[in-house]
Design an enzyme around this catalytic site. Structure first.
Site: not given
Length: 195
Positions: A42, A44, A117
């Site tokens: 992911t 962020n 995210e």
């Protein structure tokens, strides 16, 4: 809690936002769980919570837009399109995005501030920390949930990705892949009231 003491899987349904949310910001390091522990890398997005607490003197309009989105957006999983603008792979890709507190992780791993995210549903050859990420967020698919096990969390994140992939194939949502925001960074006039 459902049958056998296990919580039922979360119900997913697409609830479109009143208007698409267009946000952009720097990709920062999170807890490092996305790829290594969960198998879902992911991105962020930097959120200037220091400014919300009065610890920063000023932030630019885009950082303010990201902060405002994080402050007013309900925790949950969202469907979006995303583009890493200054990485080696600058395509526009489908996104399953979490906004919230990551309730599965507690104690030393607990999130101190709400996060954004983005899981870009594409295999990137390299990470893109410090790169600039643009997102067009289109709808909410489920509420944030705490799961009974890491395996269950992993299964449900995978299901979120599958749901978002299918939802973004709808012609009305697929069209946002070509949104001018991805190339210009400019917000449509209707978005300006969000800043």
């Amino acid at each position: 809690v459902g049958h056998g003491g296990m919580a039922p899987p979360p119900a997913r349904s697409l609830r479109l936002l009143e208007a698409p949310a267009r946000i952009q910001g720097r990709v920062v390091r999170g807890f490092g769980r996305g790829s290594s522990q969960l198998g879902f890398p992911t991105a962020n997005m930097e959120i200037r919570w220091d400014a919300a607490r009065g610890a920063a003197t000023a932030i630019d309009a885009e950082a303010q837009r990201v902060l405002g989105f994080a402050e007013r957006t309900a925790c949950g999983i969202y469907v979006a399109w995303g583009r890493v603008c200054d990485g080696p792979d600058q395509g526009v890709y489908k996104v399953a995005m979490s906004v919230g507190w990551n309730p599965h992780f507690e104690g030393d791993e607990a999130v101190k501030d709400k996060t954004i995210e983005a899981w870009l549903l594409h295999d990137f050859s390299d990470d893109f920390y410090d790169a600039h990420l643009r997102l067009v967020v289109l709808g909410h698919i489920r509420d944030e949930a705490k799961f009974d096990s890491l395996d269950e969390l992993i299964k449900e994140i995978g299901a979120d990705g599958d749901f978002c992939t299918a939802a973004l194939d709808d012609p009305s949502l697929f069209a946002y892949r070509d949104d001018a925001f991805f190339t210009t960074g400019a917000h449509p006039a209707a978005d300006e009231s969000d800043s």
